[in-house]
Scaffold this motif. Structure first.
Motif, short mmCIF file in Angstrom:
data_model
loop_
_atom_site.label_atom_id
_atom_site.label_comp_id
_atom_site.label_asym_id
_atom_site.label_seq_id
_atom_site.Cartn_x
_atom_site.Cartn_y
_atom_site.Cartn_z
N ALA A 266 0.84 -1.20 0.00
CA ALA A 266 0.00 0.00 0.00
C ALA A 266 0.88 1.25 0.00
N ALA A 267 0.34 2.33 -0.52
CA ALA A 267 1.12 3.57 -0.62
C ALA A 267 1.59 4.05 0.75
N ASP A 268 0.77 3.83 1.78
CA ASP A 268 1.14 4.28 3.12
C ASP A 268 1.92 3.23 3.89
N GLY A 269 2.18 2.07 3.26
CA GLY A 269 2.96 1.02 3.90
C GLY A 269 2.21 0.21 4.93
N LYS A 270 0.93 0.51 5.15
CA LYS A 270 0.16 -0.20 6.16
C LYS A 270 -0.47 -1.47 5.57
N PRO A 271 -0.81 -2.43 6.43
CA PRO A 271 -1.39 -3.68 5.93
C PRO A 271 -2.75 -3.45 5.27
N ARG A 272 -3.08 -4.34 4.32
CA ARG A 272 -4.40 -4.34 3.72
C ARG A 272 -5.21 -5.51 4.26
N TYR A 273 -6.52 -5.33 4.26
CA TYR A 273 -7.44 -6.35 4.76
C TYR A 273 -8.53 -6.60 3.71
N VAL A 274 -9.12 -7.77 3.74
CA VAL A 274 -10.25 -8.05 2.85
C VAL A 274 -11.46 -7.27 3.35
N LEU A 275 -12.00 -6.42 2.48
CA LEU A 275 -13.16 -5.60 2.83
C LEU A 275 -14.45 -6.13 2.21
N ASP A 276 -14.32 -6.76 1.05
CA ASP A 276 -15.53 -7.22 0.36
C ASP A 276 -15.20 -8.43 -0.50
N ILE A 277 -16.17 -9.35 -0.60
CA ILE A 277 -16.05 -10.54 -1.44
C ILE A 277 -17.27 -10.57 -2.36
N SER A 278 -17.03 -10.57 -3.65
CA SER A 278 -18.12 -10.56 -4.61
C SER A 278 -18.11 -11.84 -5.44
#
Length: 380
Positions: A266-278
């Motif tokens: 990520a641009a801010d270096g922070k972890p990403r999380y799953v927000l949505d599953i389609s």
């Protein structure tokens, strides 16, 4: 004759014909022993839930193996009660395993233990027990039943908060509670193990079961892939930019952080999380932790542990099997439960259960159908 809180009694003698569900673990063994000590006529039964028990997890991690069946039989012998094995494998496959796969295929996150309690232990098992003339089913769940002066019963949290299982019992209705015994609700786990040792039960030190019993190696994603196949799809950020690919959207859950296999940070270096599953377009959307903050939800198929909730009320809610209670306002309209959280909670996914509490009393349970977030994910 000693008794335990929440034991239903017959007007004449107080002696019941009790069917004790014995998983092969220490809790159900002590529960059966306590029912005998209370003066009831107890029969032990182990539920065979696999067409081929050897295909289920071996060792002490599950509750449905050949080893567990033998442990249950040995415990019944020590207690001195009749013991049987009932084959409910087909019912378990239809109501629990197939439901589990279908829910993931639809982009939801089910709780198979809750479904097993609803459909197997307190539906199929209880129905069969009543048909055979038993008065109640006894299990080793950590929860309490409180009898009221008017003859009705309430389901409450266990004394041992760390072991409390009222969340997965919130699907029980008043009729099922009327025929249920939970002898362990007023006791801590350490005391149960000590008691099992005093009673000469070999399962006194047996580790607790955990994980999903029908997934042999603990690999949920691999289990689902075998049944649903692989289907390459995109992993997107909240503005729709493609970050990577996956082998099937069903392999993810809301709030997941590990195993995303993203090509760039990520641009801010922070972890990403799953927000949505389609599942419709086979995409998974990821984003910052703040995107998981849920402030309201709608739940369907409510089940009440007594009188149904009506209108608007203030409760606390538990949103995951091991989650904390949060204060909420809940409104029942058109058989849907609308819940607004006082403080946002994270990692809440459709398919999970919301269980409402009034103090320690379980009011009821419903299945989360949708959530509202402070920061909505792309496509939600």
């Amino acid at each position: 004759m000693t008794d335990f809180p929440g034991a239903p009694t017959t007007p004449s003698t107080g002696r019941l014909r009790v069917l004790a569900a014995m998983s092969g673990g220490v809790d159900s063994a002590v529960a059966a022993a306590r029912a005998v000590e209370a003066g009831h006529e107890v029969t032990g039964v182990h539920l065979a839930l696999a067409g081929n028990p050897q295909s289920f997890r071996t060792g002490a991690r599950g509750c449905c193996t050949l080893e567990d069946s033998r442990d249950a039989r040995r415990a019944a012998d020590v207690i001195g009660i009749p013991f049987y094995v009932w084959d409910l494998a087909e019912r378990f496959r239809e109501d629990v395993i197939e439901d589990f796969v279908a829910e993931y295929a639809a982009g939801r996150t089910p709780n198979p233990c809750l479904r097993c309690n609803e459909k197997i232990k307190f539906a199929a098992l209880l129905d069969k027990a009543i048909a055979l003339g038993f008065d109640a089913v006894c299990t080793g769940h950590y929860a309490r039943i409180v009898d009221l002066p008017d003859g009705t019963r309430e389901l409450h949290r266990a004394v041992d908060g760390a072991k409390d299982q009222s969340y997965v019992l919130g699907v029980l209705d008043a009729d099922q509670l009327a025929h249920s015994l939970f002898p362990l609700g007023d006791t801590t786990k350490d005391v149960i193990r000590e008691e099992a040792d005093r009673r000469g039960l070999a399962v006194a030190k047996k580790p607790d079961s955990h994980d999903i019993c029908f997934i042999t190696d603990g690999d949920t994603q691999g289990f689902l892939a075998e049944r649903l196949g692989t289907a390459t799809g995109d992993i997107l950020d909240t503005d729709g930019t493609k970050l990577g690919e996956h082998d099937g959207a069903y392999g993810f859950t809301i709030g997941q952080r590990k195993g995303l296999r993203l090509g760039r940070p990520a641009a801010d270096g922070k972890p990403r999380y799953v927000l949505d599953i389609s599942p419709v377009d086979n995409t998974v959307t990821v984003g910052p932790a703040s995107g998981l903050d849920v402030h309201a939800l709608t739940a369907i198929r409510p089940r009440w542990c007594g009188a149904p909730a009506t209108g608007e009320g203030r409760y606390t809610a538990q949103l995951r099997a091991h989650g904390e209670e949060v204060p909420v306002t809940a409104v029942l309209t058109d058989d849907q439960l609308h819940v607004r959280l006082d403080t946002p909670a994270r990692g809440i996914a459709p398919g999970q259960a919301v269980v409402l509490y009034d103090g320690t009393r379980v009011v009821g349970s419903a299945t989360i159908a949708s959530t509202e977030r402070a920061v909505e994910a792309h496509g939600v």
